[in-house]
Write an enzyme that holds these catalytic residues in place. Structure first.
Site, short mmCIF file in Angstrom:
data_model
loop_
_atom_site.label_atom_id
_atom_site.label_comp_id
_atom_site.label_asym_id
_atom_site.label_seq_id
_atom_site.Cartn_x
_atom_site.Cartn_y
_atom_site.Cartn_z
CD GLU A 85 26.29 -19.38 10.19
OE1 GLU A 85 25.87 -19.90 11.24
OE2 GLU A 85 25.53 -19.08 9.24
CD1 TRP A 89 -2.69 12.49 4.70
CD2 TRP A 89 -2.76 10.48 5.66
NE1 TRP A 89 -2.80 11.56 3.70
CE2 TRP A 89 -2.85 10.31 4.27
CE3 TRP A 89 -2.78 9.36 6.48
CZ2 TRP A 89 -2.97 9.05 3.68
CZ3 TRP A 89 -2.90 8.11 5.89
CH2 TRP A 89 -2.98 7.97 4.51
CB THR A 112 -9.00 -1.36 8.74
OG1 THR A 112 -9.10 -1.06 10.14
CG2 THR A 112 -7.87 -0.54 8.13
CG ASP A 159 -9.19 3.50 6.09
OD1 ASP A 159 -10.11 4.34 5.99
OD2 ASP A 159 -8.62 3.24 7.16
NE ARG A 198 2.53 1.88 -0.63
CZ ARG A 198 1.47 2.65 -0.37
NH1 ARG A 198 0.85 3.27 -1.36
NH2 ARG A 198 1.04 2.82 0.85
#
Length: 335
Positions: A53, A171, A197, A201, A208
Site C-alpha cells: 500500500e 531420473w 537423502t 544424494d 537456482r
C-alpha cells in the site's frame, strides 16, 4: 468483468512478484484508482521493506485524495519492521478501500478495518476472498492453526516407487517436470529432507532461479552425520533438527517464525508426515514407468490399515509435462 474484480486481480499479479522474498510476511499487492484510472501500483518486495500500500502511494502519478485503494489483504495496523500502513493511508486522503480479506494475524485482524472506518474511510471486504486466501495459504494456516503450512512433494513410477532397491532415482521424471518441481521451492519458506537423502544424494536444495531467494534448508537428523563438503551446508541458511516427532518439529519451526515447509524426502520422512496426517498440500509427480521390487523405495512410515482412513486429496488439479503428470491436491481441503 466487474471493476472491483479487475483491479483486485491486478493486486494479485503484483503480490506474486514478492514470491520467496516476503516470508514470514504475506504477499501483498496494491492498486490506487481515481476516476477509473490506475494512478499508482505497488507490492511488498521483501521482508523489512515498505508494504504494498505504501509503495503504491509513493508511486502515485497524481494526488490520491478521493481515490480508491485496492489491496488483497487488510492494511496493517501494528508496528513491526515498518510502521502501520493505516496511518499513512488515512493521511493520504484515500476515501475508499476494497480488500479481499481480513488479515488472520490477531495483531491486525479487523483492527486495521476499524481504524480506517473511524477515520471516515469506506472499506469493502470479501471480494475474491477465496482466491486471496489461496494466494497466501501458508500465511493463513500459520496464523489460524498455529503451525507452518506443510506441503509434500515426490516423484514416483506408476507403481509408486520413488527409487529402485539400489537407491537409483535419476531420473524418474523428465527434465521439464524436474525444473517445475525445483521452481516450486520459491513458494515455500523452508525445504525439508531427511538425513538419509542428504547422505545418499548430496542435494543442493536450492531454487537456482534468477531473482528468487533460496528457502531455509532443514535436515532431519543428527549433526554428527553431516560433513562440511555437503551442498546443503554451503552457507548459514540451514537448520539441522532431530525432533521427537512431527508435532515437535512443527513447534520448533513455529518458534523460528517459519510459516511454510516443503517436504521433499526421503521415503521415511514423507511417511512420517503421512502418518501424522499433518499435510496441507501434495505435489505428486508420476512418470509412465514400472519399477517393481519389494525392496524398492516408496513412501514409508506405518501407513494406514483401512482404505477409508487414507489421506484423500480434494480440490485436485493436474499439470502435464510431456508424458509426466503432476497431481496437486489438498488433503485437508482448501484453507
Amino acid at each position: 468483468m466487474d471493476n472491483d474484480v479487475r483491479f483486485l486481480r491486478e493486486t494479485f499479479k503484483l503480490a506474486k512478484k514478492g514470491l520467496s522474498w516476503t516470508n514470514p510476511n504475506p504477499l501483498v499487492g496494491a492498486v490506487i484508482v481515481k476516476e477509473g484510472r490506475i494512478i499508482g501500483k505497488g507490492f511488498h518486495r521483501k521482508v523489512g521493506s515498505v508494504h504494498g500500500e505504501i509503495e503504491a502511494l509513493r508511486n502515485c502519478k497524481e494526488d490520491p485524495s478521493g481515490a480508491t485503494l485496492y489491496v488483497n489483504l487488510e492494511p496493517c495496523s501494528c508496528f513491526g519492521r515498518t510502521s502501520p500502513c493505516v496511518n499513512t493511508i488515512i493521511q493520504s486522503g484515500i476515501k475508499k478501500i476494497v480488500c479481499s480479506t481480513l488479515d488472520p494475524n490477531q495483531k491486525v485482524n479487523g483492527k486495521g478495518k476499524k481504524l480506517l472506518e473511524k477515520a471516515g474511510i469506506q472499506i469493502v471486504v470479501g471480494t475474491l476472498k477465496k482466491e486471496a486466501r489461496l494466494l497466501n495459504e501458508a500465511f493463513f494456516t500459520f496464523h489460524e492453526k498455529g503451525r507452518p503450512f506443510v506441503a509434500i512433494k515426490f516423484a514416483a513410477s506408476l507403481d509408486g516407487k520413488m527409487a529402485t532397491a539400489t537407491g537409483d532415482s535419476k531420473w524418474i521424471t523428465n527434465e521439464k517436470a524436474r525444473i517445475y518441481g525445483r521452481n516450486l521451492r520459491a513458494n515455500y519458506q523452508a525445504i525439508l529432507v531427511g538425513i538419509n537423502t542428504v547422505l545418499a544424494d548430496n542435494p543442493n536444495l536450492g531454487i537456482r532461479t534468477k531473482n528468487k531467494k533460496d528457502p531455509v534448508r532443514i535436515i532431519l537428523g543428527s549433526k554428527r552425520h553431516i560433513l562440511k563438503n555437503f551442498q546443503v551446508l554451503r552457507d548459514q541458511n540451514v537448520l539441522i533438527i532431530n525432533p521427537k516427532n512431527i508435532h515437535d518439529l512443527l513447534a520448533i519451526l513455529r518458534e523460528k517464525n517459519i510459516i511454510s515447509v516443503l517436504v521433499e524426502g526421503g521415503g521415511e520422512t514423507l511417511g512420517s508426515f503421512v502418518d501424522s496426517k499433518i499435510i496441507d498440500k501434495v505435489y505428486a509427480f508420476h512418470a509412465p514407468l514400472i519399477i517393481g521390487g519389494k525392496k524398492a523405495i516408496t513412501i514409508g512410515g506405518d501407513g494406514i490399515h483401512i482404505i477409508q482412513k487414507a489421506l484423500r486429496l480434494k480440490n485436485i488439479s493436474h499439470k502435464k509435462f510431456g508424458d509426466n503428470l503432476l497431481t496437486i491436491g489438498y488433503p485437508l481441503g482448501i484453507v
